[in-house]
Design a protein around this motif. Structure first.
Motif, PDB file in Angstrom:
ATOM      1  N   GLY A 137       0.795  -1.225   0.000  1.00 52.47           N
ATOM      2  CA  GLY A 137       0.000   0.000   0.000  1.00 52.47           C
ATOM      3  C   GLY A 137       0.823   1.268   0.000  1.00 52.47           C
ATOM      4  O   GLY A 137       0.302   2.367   0.169  1.00 52.47           O
ATOM      5  N   LYS A 138       2.107   1.157  -0.212  1.00 51.04           N
ATOM      6  CA  LYS A 138       2.989   2.324  -0.273  1.00 51.04           C
ATOM      7  C   LYS A 138       2.536   3.274  -1.371  1.00 51.04           C
ATOM      8  O   LYS A 138       2.132   2.843  -2.445  1.00 51.04           O
ATOM      9  CB  LYS A 138       4.430   1.864  -0.518  1.00 51.04           C
ATOM     10  CG  LYS A 138       5.458   2.977  -0.556  1.00 51.04           C
ATOM     11  CD  LYS A 138       6.858   2.408  -0.743  1.00 51.04           C
ATOM     12  CE  LYS A 138       7.902   3.510  -0.755  1.00 51.04           C
ATOM     13  NZ  LYS A 138       9.277   2.978  -0.908  1.00 51.04           N
ATOM     14  N   ARG A 139       2.633   4.587  -1.133  1.00 46.62           N
ATOM     15  CA  ARG A 139       2.161   5.559  -2.121  1.00 46.62           C
ATOM     16  C   ARG A 139       3.138   6.714  -2.350  1.00 46.62           C
ATOM     17  O   ARG A 139       2.917   7.540  -3.233  1.00 46.62           O
ATOM     18  CB  ARG A 139       0.810   6.136  -1.693  1.00 46.62           C
ATOM     19  CG  ARG A 139      -0.342   5.153  -1.834  1.00 46.62           C
ATOM     20  CD  ARG A 139      -0.597   4.795  -3.282  1.00 46.62           C
ATOM     21  NE  ARG A 139      -1.611   3.765  -3.439  1.00 46.62           N
ATOM     22  CZ  ARG A 139      -1.526   2.759  -4.295  1.00 46.62           C
ATOM     23  NH1 ARG A 139      -0.443   2.634  -5.043  1.00 46.62           N
ATOM     24  NH2 ARG A 139      -2.493   1.874  -4.406  1.00 46.62           N
ATOM     25  N   THR A 140       4.204   6.806  -1.566  1.00 42.06           N
ATOM     26  CA  THR A 140       5.134   7.924  -1.731  1.00 42.06           C
ATOM     27  C   THR A 140       6.557   7.404  -1.875  1.00 42.06           C
ATOM     28  O   THR A 140       6.894   6.321  -1.387  1.00 42.06           O
ATOM     29  CB  THR A 140       5.072   8.877  -0.528  1.00 42.06           C
ATOM     30  OG1 THR A 140       5.367   8.158   0.668  1.00 42.06           O
ATOM     31  CG2 THR A 140       3.690   9.515  -0.416  1.00 42.06           C
ATOM     32  N   TYR A 141       7.380   8.199  -2.544  1.00 44.75           N
ATOM     33  CA  TYR A 141       8.768   7.829  -2.772  1.00 44.75           C
ATOM     34  C   TYR A 141       9.644   8.349  -1.628  1.00 44.75           C
ATOM     35  O   TYR A 141       9.367   9.399  -1.035  1.00 44.75           O
ATOM     36  CB  TYR A 141       9.257   8.410  -4.096  1.00 44.75           C
ATOM     37  CG  TYR A 141       8.627   7.744  -5.288  1.00 44.75           C
ATOM     38  CD1 TYR A 141       9.191   6.618  -5.859  1.00 44.75           C
ATOM     39  CD2 TYR A 141       7.448   8.238  -5.838  1.00 44.75           C
ATOM     40  CE1 TYR A 141       8.614   5.995  -6.953  1.00 44.75           C
ATOM     41  CE2 TYR A 141       6.855   7.631  -6.934  1.00 44.75           C
ATOM     42  CZ  TYR A 141       7.444   6.499  -7.486  1.00 44.75           C
ATOM     43  OH  TYR A 141       6.873   5.884  -8.560  1.00 44.75           O
ATOM     44  N   ASP A 142      10.680   7.591  -1.336  1.00 46.32           N
ATOM     45  CA  ASP A 142      11.621   7.981  -0.297  1.00 46.32           C
ATOM     46  C   ASP A 142      12.548   9.063  -0.846  1.00 46.32           C
ATOM     47  O   ASP A 142      13.162   8.897  -1.902  1.00 46.32           O
ATOM     48  CB  ASP A 142      12.446   6.785   0.156  1.00 46.32           C
ATOM     49  CG  ASP A 142      11.573   5.670   0.737  1.00 46.32           C
ATOM     50  OD1 ASP A 142      10.546   6.009   1.361  1.00 46.32           O
ATOM     51  OD2 ASP A 142      11.919   4.491   0.541  1.00 46.32           O
ATOM     52  N   ALA A 143      12.650  10.172  -0.126  1.00 45.40           N
ATOM     53  CA  ALA A 143      13.532  11.266  -0.557  1.00 45.40           C
ATOM     54  C   ALA A 143      14.951  11.010  -0.065  1.00 45.40           C
ATOM     55  O   ALA A 143      15.141  10.549   1.057  1.00 45.40           O
ATOM     56  CB  ALA A 143      13.028  12.590  -0.018  1.00 45.40           C
ATOM     57  N   PRO A 144      15.944  11.294  -0.901  1.00 39.12           N
ATOM     58  CA  PRO A 144      17.338  11.139  -0.450  1.00 39.12           C
ATOM     59  C   PRO A 144      17.643  12.082   0.715  1.00 39.12           C
ATOM     60  O   PRO A 144      16.989  13.116   0.896  1.00 39.12           O
ATOM     61  CB  PRO A 144      18.152  11.524  -1.694  1.00 39.12           C
ATOM     62  CG  PRO A 144      17.197  11.404  -2.834  1.00 39.12           C
ATOM     63  CD  PRO A 144      15.847  11.712  -2.285  1.00 39.12           C
ATOM     64  N   ALA A 145      18.628  11.712   1.512  1.00 38.70           N
ATOM     65  CA  ALA A 145      19.029  12.578   2.619  1.00 38.70           C
ATOM     66  C   ALA A 145      19.766  13.807   2.098  1.00 38.70           C
ATOM     67  O   ALA A 145      20.309  13.808   0.996  1.00 38.70           O
ATOM     68  CB  ALA A 145      19.931  11.786   3.572  1.00 38.70           C
ATOM     69  N   ASP A 146      19.751  14.870   2.897  1.00 40.32           N
ATOM     70  CA  ASP A 146      20.513  16.096   2.598  1.00 40.32           C
ATOM     71  C   ASP A 146      20.113  16.734   1.270  1.00 40.32           C
ATOM     72  O   ASP A 146      20.957  17.186   0.496  1.00 40.32           O
ATOM     73  CB  ASP A 146      22.018  15.801   2.581  1.00 40.32           C
ATOM     74  CG  ASP A 146      22.501  15.212   3.898  1.00 40.32           C
ATOM     75  OD1 ASP A 146      22.001  15.653   4.936  1.00 40.32           O
ATOM     76  OD2 ASP A 146      23.361  14.315   3.861  1.00 40.32           O
ATOM     77  N   VAL A 147      18.816  16.765   1.000  1.00 42.47           N
ATOM     78  CA  VAL A 147      18.347  17.452  -0.201  1.00 42.47           C
ATOM     79  C   VAL A 147      18.572  18.949  -0.032  1.00 42.47           C
ATOM     80  O   VAL A 147      18.173  19.528   0.979  1.00 42.47           O
ATOM     81  CB  VAL A 147      16.853  17.163  -0.444  1.00 42.47           C
ATOM     82  CG1 VAL A 147      16.319  18.010  -1.587  1.00 42.47           C
ATOM     83  CG2 VAL A 147      16.649  15.693  -0.732  1.00 42.47           C
ATOM     84  N   PRO A 148      19.241  19.601  -0.989  1.00 38.20           N
ATOM     85  CA  PRO A 148      19.538  21.031  -0.821  1.00 38.20           C
ATOM     86  C   PRO A 148      18.272  21.877  -0.826  1.00 38.20           C
ATOM     87  O   PRO A 148      17.306  21.576  -1.532  1.00 38.20           O
ATOM     88  CB  PRO A 148      20.419  21.348  -2.041  1.00 38.20           C
ATOM     89  CG  PRO A 148      20.104  20.281  -3.039  1.00 38.20           C
ATOM     90  CD  PRO A 148      19.772  19.058  -2.257  1.00 38.20           C
TER      91      PRO A 148
END
Length: 624
Positions: A137-148
């Motif tokens: 049921g996942k619906r969102t993507y994991d954001a990378p760390a330290d996004v500027p």
């Protein structure tokens, strides 16, 4: 294991046998993919099978194919294809008029506790692959760390006029080998040309590219055909580029929403960069701006029956309407300014290219695409084109920072309307470019004169002299590196009517493929790259001759540095010789191919732009 498709009746029985304990997930989340052709509408996990209800999107009347060795990969284990419904494995499936189709793929049963799996259409490099098909049921993507952080209230930065070696360090987030082993990068320069580069991707998903850059540039990185990442570059920078390969999965989810099949996925930033122009690039990626530009190349932009003044008034009206739309949009100020710069480039090109764009409309309306001149279109008059000078400052250096720099440079430097003179501009970018551009081929051919250098030195901006001298120095170094490796055949000294026969005469008794190309032709370079490996594999034969014909529009140094990597016989013709052969075969564009059989008979064969057809045709002729 040898697999055979289940008969439709048996498959239907299997599909009807689902129990209440079966697990069903509709339109599952997809992490990434190497294709936009396939989507998964529903996954069913039963005691006896894993069933994928599959949607396909492709060009009407073209075929797709599902390999019988397809499998699902979950927790390190393979679950093989056992049957199909609506498509037959290993057979051509022809897409209907709509370009959309649905079918069912049946696999060995996976455990119902499975959280996610990959769809692998066999292990061939270019087969369909969908990764991270989620069952939780996942619906969102994991954001990378330290996004500027992004400052959307900033201004578009000024162009930087200097020369230097630029380095791009690419990091493909979520990389899989199926995304490819090479990254294609196309650098649009401030001089209105595009430089293509290819760099290998290592097993960790990293790639590095270095090149000389002269002034500001906009790079387009082809990330596994999932998206084109746009990256603004300052010369001399070392820039880390993090390409988010999850964008390939996001695009599939976005198409579902567009077709009303599922909710719109949350926005996803396609890339993250460092460097001088990091804020502009990151903002562009974060906000995924809608472009307020004129649809110039569809053939529907303007009516070919418009008179010159009518066309100019139409372009002005389009510009003003789109300017108002940008001002009223909810986009942040930085993106509004970028869109307006791009629109200005667009409008300037639209006015100076009015004859071409109305001719395109004529061809579209009359479905007349053969290489034949169009009569009756009222030529654009300089006085009408001059209206663009009253719309905005055509001398603004920031016009190099929009996304259509090639259009801007073409409009300023490659037309007969004398816009600079008519606008009263005495110095600056719009004055300099028309003087500098004709000297670039001379610099690249190591043929700048003292007069050329004096003219460049007299310009207010010292950048131009520095840039062209560095171009010339690079050309000398490149030429020295291929000394003795580039062999150009002397052109036969015969009447033009006999030229082609004289070129192929030494190879009678063999099959000859004659490739008309030039170094500046992007499709030519792509074709060369695709064909070259065949020469040492499937098409390795002493009875086959590869013969390449270019002309003097290919800069000599560039040409000499390229041909050592192209196995074959090379000719470089002058303009008169090229025109004679182009007229002889009615060549309408390049690459073009003339095929010569073992008896010396020849014919234009541009159907061989299909490389699979080329391969099979040459194999057959060699065997005769």
């Amino acid at each position: 294991m040898t697999l055979k498709p289940i008969f439709p009746i048996a498959a239907a029985c299997l599909l009807a046998a689902c129990s209440q304990t079966d697990k069903v997930v509709e339109y599952p989340f997809i992490e990434s993919a190497n294709t936009m052709t396939l989507d998964i509408a529903k996954v069913e996990l039963t005691d006896t099978a894993t069933i994928l209800h599959t949607d396909a999107y492709f060009r009407p009347h073209n075929w797709i194919r599902i390999d019988a060795q397809s499998y699902l990969l979950a927790d390190g284990k393979k679950y093989m294809l056992t049957g199909t419904q609506g498509i037959e494995a290993d057979s051509l499936f022809w897409m209907p008029d709509s370009g959309e189709a649905s079918f069912t793929l049946i696999f060995e049963p996976m455990p119902k506790r499975t959280r996610s799996f990959d769809f692998i259409e066999s292990d061939c490099e270019d087969c369909f692959k969908l990764y991270g098909i989620d069952l939780t049921g996942k619906r969102t993507y994991d954001a990378p760390a330290d996004v500027p952080a992004v400052d959307g209230n900033a201004s578009v930065p000024d162009p930087i006029f200097r020369s230097g070696e630029t380095t791009l360090r690419f990091h493909l987030l979520g990389y899989r080998e199926a995304f490819g082993k090479e990254l294609n990068v196309y650098v649009n320069t401030m001089f209105g040309d595009q430089q293509p580069y290819t760099c290998p991707i290592d097993t960790e998903g990293n790639a590095t590219l270095s090149f000389m850059q002269y002034g500001p540039a906009l790079a387009l990185a082809d990330a596994a055909q999932a998206f084109f990442a746009q990256i603004w570059l300052a010369p001399g920078d070392t820039t880390d580029v993090y390409l988010n390969m999850q964008m390939s999965g996001w695009n599939i989810l976005a198409r579902r929403a567009e077709k009303g099949k599922a909710p719109q996925p949350a926005p996803l930033q396609s890339l993250y960069v460092t460097g001088t122009y990091a804020n502009l690039t990151n903002a562009h990626a974060l906000y995924s701006p809608r472009y307020y530009s004129m649809d110039l190349y569809s053939g529907k932009f303007a009516d070919y029956r418009m008179k010159s003044d009518e066309y100019a008034a139409f372009v002005v009206q389009q510009y003003q309407a789109l300017t108002d739309s940008i001002a009223q949009s909810s986009q942040p100020p930085l993106i509004k300014e970028l869109n307006l710069l791009t629109l200005k480039q667009n409008a300037l090109y639209a006015l100076t290219s009015g004859d071409l764009l109305r001719e395109l409309n004529y061809r579209e309306v009359h479905n007349m695409w053969e290489h034949k001149p169009i009569k009756g279109i009222d030529p654009i008059k300089a006085g009408d084109v001059e209206q663009v000078c009253r719309l905005f400052d055509i001398n603004d250096p920031k016009l190099l920072m929009g996304t259509n720099t090639i259009q801007y440079v073409s409009a300023i430097a490659w037309n007969d309307f004398n816009l600079v003179e008519r606008s009263g501009i005495k110095e600056g970018l719009a004055v300099d470019l028309p003087q500098v551009l004709p000297l670039i081929p001379k610099a690249e051919s190591i043929s700048l004169t003292d007069d050329d250098r004096q003219m460049l030195a007299a310009m207010e901006n010292p950048f131009y002299l520095d840039a062209l001298e560095k171009m010339e120095a690079k050309a000398k170094a490149d030429l020295a590196a291929v000394e003795g490796k580039a062999k150009i055949e002397p052109t036969p000294d015969v009447p033009l009517s006999q030229l082609f026969d004289a070129i192929i005469a030494p190879h009678r008794g063999k099959v000859v493929l004659v490739d008309f190309w030039n170094t500046w032709c992007g499709p030519c370079r792509m074709a060369l790259k695709a064909i070259e490996p065949l020469k040492s594999t499937e098409l390795n034969s002493d009875d086959l001759v590869w013969l390449y014909i270019a002309n003097e529009t290919s800069p000599l140094v560039t040409y000499k540095t390229m041909i050592p990597g192209i196995q074959g016989i090379h000719y470089r013709l002058n303009a008169e010789q090229w025109k004679a052969l182009a007229d002889k075969f009615q060549i309408d564009g390049i690459p073009s191919y003339v095929l010569v059989d073992k008896h010396g008979a020849y014919k234009l064969r541009n159907d061989l732009r299909d490389h699979n057809l080329m391969k099979e045709t040459l194999k057959g002729m060699i065997a005769e």
